[in-house]
Design a protein around this motif. Structure first.
Motif, mmCIF file in Angstrom:
data_model
loop_
_atom_site.group_PDB
_atom_site.id
_atom_site.type_symbol
_atom_site.label_atom_id
_atom_site.label_comp_id
_atom_site.label_asym_id
_atom_site.label_seq_id
_atom_site.Cartn_x
_atom_site.Cartn_y
_atom_site.Cartn_z
ATOM 1 N N MET A 1 0.843 -1.193 0.000
ATOM 2 C CA MET A 1 0.000 0.000 0.000
ATOM 3 C C MET A 1 0.880 1.245 0.000
ATOM 4 S SD MET A 1 -2.821 1.249 2.799
ATOM 5 C CE MET A 1 -3.873 -0.154 2.457
ATOM 6 N N LYS A 2 0.575 2.169 -0.886
ATOM 7 C CA LYS A 2 1.366 3.387 -0.956
ATOM 8 C C LYS A 2 0.822 4.427 0.015
ATOM 9 C CE LYS A 2 2.933 2.902 -5.711
ATOM 10 N NZ LYS A 2 3.052 3.549 -7.025
ATOM 11 N N SER A 3 1.723 5.194 0.591
ATOM 12 C CA SER A 3 1.305 6.218 1.537
ATOM 13 C C SER A 3 0.632 7.367 0.809
ATOM 14 C CB SER A 3 2.509 6.731 2.318
ATOM 15 O OG SER A 3 3.401 7.379 1.437
ATOM 16 N N THR A 4 -0.178 8.121 1.541
ATOM 17 C CA THR A 4 -0.937 9.218 0.946
ATOM 18 C C THR A 4 -0.035 10.304 0.404
ATOM 19 O OG1 THR A 4 -2.701 8.762 2.528
ATOM 20 C CG2 THR A 4 -2.784 10.867 1.385
ATOM 21 N N SER A 5 1.016 10.646 1.140
ATOM 22 C CA SER A 5 1.895 11.723 0.699
ATOM 23 C C SER A 5 2.610 11.368 -0.594
ATOM 24 C CB SER A 5 2.922 12.053 1.785
ATOM 25 O OG SER A 5 3.707 10.923 2.080
ATOM 26 N N ARG A 6 2.981 10.094 -0.774
ATOM 27 C CA ARG A 6 3.626 9.694 -2.017
ATOM 28 C C ARG A 6 2.628 9.769 -3.170
ATOM 29 N NH1 ARG A 6 8.128 6.745 -3.226
ATOM 30 N NH2 ARG A 6 8.966 7.989 -1.538
ATOM 31 N N LEU A 7 1.378 9.389 -2.925
ATOM 32 C CA LEU A 7 0.357 9.486 -3.963
ATOM 33 C C LEU A 7 0.085 10.932 -4.336
ATOM 34 C CD1 LEU A 7 -2.169 6.775 -2.739
ATOM 35 C CD2 LEU A 7 -0.665 6.638 -4.719
ATOM 36 N N PHE A 8 0.100 11.824 -3.348
ATOM 37 C CA PHE A 8 -0.109 13.246 -3.632
ATOM 38 C C PHE A 8 1.013 13.798 -4.506
ATOM 39 C CE2 PHE A 8 -2.895 14.137 0.309
ATOM 40 C CZ PHE A 8 -4.014 13.789 -0.429
ATOM 41 N N ALA A 9 2.241 13.322 -4.283
ATOM 42 C CA ALA A 9 3.368 13.798 -5.081
ATOM 43 C C ALA A 9 3.181 13.440 -6.545
ATOM 44 C CB ALA A 9 4.675 13.210 -4.561
ATOM 45 N N VAL A 10 2.611 12.262 -6.806
ATOM 46 C CA VAL A 10 2.373 11.856 -8.185
ATOM 47 C C VAL A 10 1.196 12.612 -8.773
ATOM 48 C CG1 VAL A 10 1.817 9.906 -9.678
ATOM 49 C CG2 VAL A 10 3.359 9.578 -7.732
ATOM 50 N N VAL A 11 0.147 12.812 -7.951
ATOM 51 C CA VAL A 11 -1.038 13.515 -8.429
ATOM 52 C C VAL A 11 -0.704 14.953 -8.792
ATOM 53 C CG1 VAL A 11 -3.291 14.397 -7.731
ATOM 54 C CG2 VAL A 11 -2.655 12.047 -7.195
ATOM 55 N N LYS A 12 0.176 15.601 -8.019
ATOM 56 C CA LYS A 12 0.552 16.987 -8.288
ATOM 57 C C LYS A 12 1.532 17.102 -9.453
ATOM 58 C CE LYS A 12 1.886 17.909 -4.097
ATOM 59 N NZ LYS A 12 2.412 18.666 -2.931
ATOM 60 N N THR A 26 6.050 6.541 9.128
ATOM 61 C CA THR A 26 6.797 7.099 10.241
ATOM 62 C C THR A 26 8.261 6.683 10.200
ATOM 63 O OG1 THR A 26 4.807 7.058 11.617
ATOM 64 C CG2 THR A 26 6.922 7.258 12.754
ATOM 65 N N GLY A 27 9.149 7.681 10.256
ATOM 66 C CA GLY A 27 10.577 7.420 10.305
ATOM 67 C C GLY A 27 11.209 7.071 8.973
ATOM 68 N N LEU A 28 10.440 7.109 7.898
ATOM 69 C CA LEU A 28 10.960 6.743 6.575
ATOM 70 C C LEU A 28 10.879 7.955 5.663
ATOM 71 C CD1 LEU A 28 12.103 4.248 5.141
ATOM 72 C CD2 LEU A 28 9.819 3.815 4.245
ATOM 73 N N LEU A 29 12.051 8.472 5.253
ATOM 74 C CA LEU A 29 12.121 9.654 4.419
ATOM 75 C C LEU A 29 12.455 9.270 2.982
ATOM 76 C CD1 LEU A 29 14.106 12.018 6.815
ATOM 77 C CD2 LEU A 29 11.633 11.751 6.593
ATOM 78 N N THR A 30 12.161 10.168 2.063
ATOM 79 C CA THR A 30 12.419 9.931 0.645
ATOM 80 C C THR A 30 13.916 9.749 0.419
ATOM 81 O OG1 THR A 30 10.484 11.229 0.010
ATOM 82 C CG2 THR A 30 12.161 10.855 -1.676
ATOM 83 N N HIS A 31 14.291 8.661 -0.224
ATOM 84 C CA HIS A 31 15.704 8.348 -0.452
ATOM 85 C C HIS A 31 16.252 9.207 -1.578
ATOM 86 C CE1 HIS A 31 19.369 6.028 -1.171
ATOM 87 N NE2 HIS A 31 19.165 5.459 0.001
ATOM 88 N N PRO A 32 17.486 9.726 -1.442
ATOM 89 C CA PRO A 32 18.031 10.606 -2.479
ATOM 90 C C PRO A 32 18.462 9.876 -3.751
ATOM 91 C CG PRO A 32 19.626 10.268 -0.739
ATOM 92 C CD PRO A 32 18.357 9.633 -0.268
ATOM 93 N N ALA A 33 18.841 8.604 -3.647
ATOM 94 C CA ALA A 33 19.338 7.875 -4.821
ATOM 95 C C ALA A 33 18.925 6.413 -4.733
ATOM 96 C CB ALA A 33 20.854 7.998 -4.925
ATOM 97 N N PRO A 34 17.642 6.129 -4.902
ATOM 98 C CA PRO A 34 17.180 4.742 -4.708
ATOM 99 C C PRO A 34 17.704 3.768 -5.753
ATOM 100 C CG PRO A 34 15.406 6.117 -5.570
ATOM 101 C CD PRO A 34 16.532 7.039 -5.227
ATOM 102 N N ARG A 35 17.871 4.224 -6.995
ATOM 103 C CA ARG A 35 18.320 3.301 -8.049
ATOM 104 C C ARG A 35 19.727 2.793 -7.775
ATOM 105 N NH1 ARG A 35 21.241 3.298 -12.794
ATOM 106 N NH2 ARG A 35 20.479 1.860 -14.396
ATOM 107 N N SER A 36 20.671 3.706 -7.565
ATOM 108 C CA SER A 36 22.055 3.287 -7.321
ATOM 109 C C SER A 36 22.177 2.514 -6.012
ATOM 110 C CB SER A 36 22.982 4.502 -7.305
ATOM 111 O OG SER A 36 22.544 5.452 -6.343
ATOM 112 N N GLN A 37 21.377 2.856 -5.025
ATOM 113 C CA GLN A 37 21.420 2.138 -3.751
ATOM 114 C C GLN A 37 20.957 0.692 -3.925
ATOM 115 O OE1 GLN A 37 22.653 3.100 -0.941
ATOM 116 N NE2 GLN A 37 21.998 1.443 0.398
#
Length: 242
Positions: A1-12, A26-37
């Motif tokens: 399930m995707k969080s609401t804030s992530r869905l809002f980012a796509v909708v905007k 909670t406690g999980l922030l947007t990763h700066p470089a998910p692909r390379s990680q």
């Protein structure tokens, strides 16, 4: 399930996700470089799994899912990736003593040098660092040795450093597509799972759990836990009355 804030980012229709922004978990922030990680974690996991015998069921299952997810990640290239790869390739060729020869940019993983954290209690008003000192009263002999203790610094040879340009970020739509294809939550959650698997392989290698037990279990010890031993089978249909 995707969080609401992530869905809002796509909708905007935000083209890129902002690193460090809340993901809605909670406690999980947007990763700066998910692909390379993820490429690093999956590549590292596969290297470690190759040290486990091929007959190991754990290696077979972990290797299969890791390769599948790595192929998904490699199938997405961020905008400007080809130009960045050319510049990175040139940087690699300029420093063969660091990267080796004939390395591809996607297989090079850099270690960032963080700035030194300074305790504000050790900084004077004019931004000069206070000299270190020992607390409490000291005898004459201790005061003589104090300067040597304070000024002594460990010698560490300086390693070669390279100014490395980070890989371009994925677009928000690409990240959403990756999350849908993998089907394991947000990409930050996928990174957490990949990191946990990478650490688990170390434990498996250390324990050598694929080897036989030193003491063989008694015959029939595990029969109780065998599948379909405690639930009745499908009930036969009632016979038609004559």
């Amino acid at each position: 399930m995707k969080s609401t804030s992530r869905l809002f980012a796509v909708v905007k229709s935000e083209r890129f996700l902002t690193p460090g922004n809340p993901t809605g978990l909670t406690g999980l922030l947007t990763h700066p470089a998910p692909r390379s990680q993820l490429i690093y974690l999956y590549s590292s996991t596969l290297d470690k799994l190759s040290k486990i015998p091929e007959h190991s069921v754990y290696r077979q299952s972990a290797e299969a899912i890791t390769k599948q997810r790595l192929n998904i990640i490699n199938g997405f290239k961020p905008p400007g990736y080809e130009e960045w790869a050319q510049r990175a390739k040139q940087k690699i060729n300029e420093h063969p003593n660091i990267f080796g020869k004939d390395r591809e940019p996607s297989t090079v993983f850099m270690s960032a040098q963080l700035t030194e954290e300074r305790d504000q209690r050790d900084v004077q008003w004019d931004n000069r660092k206070q000299p270190a000192g020992l607390e409490g009263t000291r005898t004459a002999e201790e005061r003589t040795q104090q300067s040597a203790v304070v000024t002594k610094a460990a010698f560490t040879p300086e390693a070669d450093t390279v100014q490395w340009e980070n890989e371009p970020p994925l677009e928000a739509s690409q990240i959403a597509e990756i999350e849908d294809k993998i089907g394991a939550g947000l990409i930050e959650e996928i990174i957490q799972v990949a990191d946990g698997e990478n650490q688990l392989v170390d434990t498996i290698l250390e324990s050598r759990s694929w080897e036989d037990l030193e003491e063989k279990p008694p015959q029939g010890q595990w029969d109780y836990f065998a599948r379909d031993q405690h639930t009745p089978g499908t009930q036969e249909p009632p016979k038609a009355k004559s």
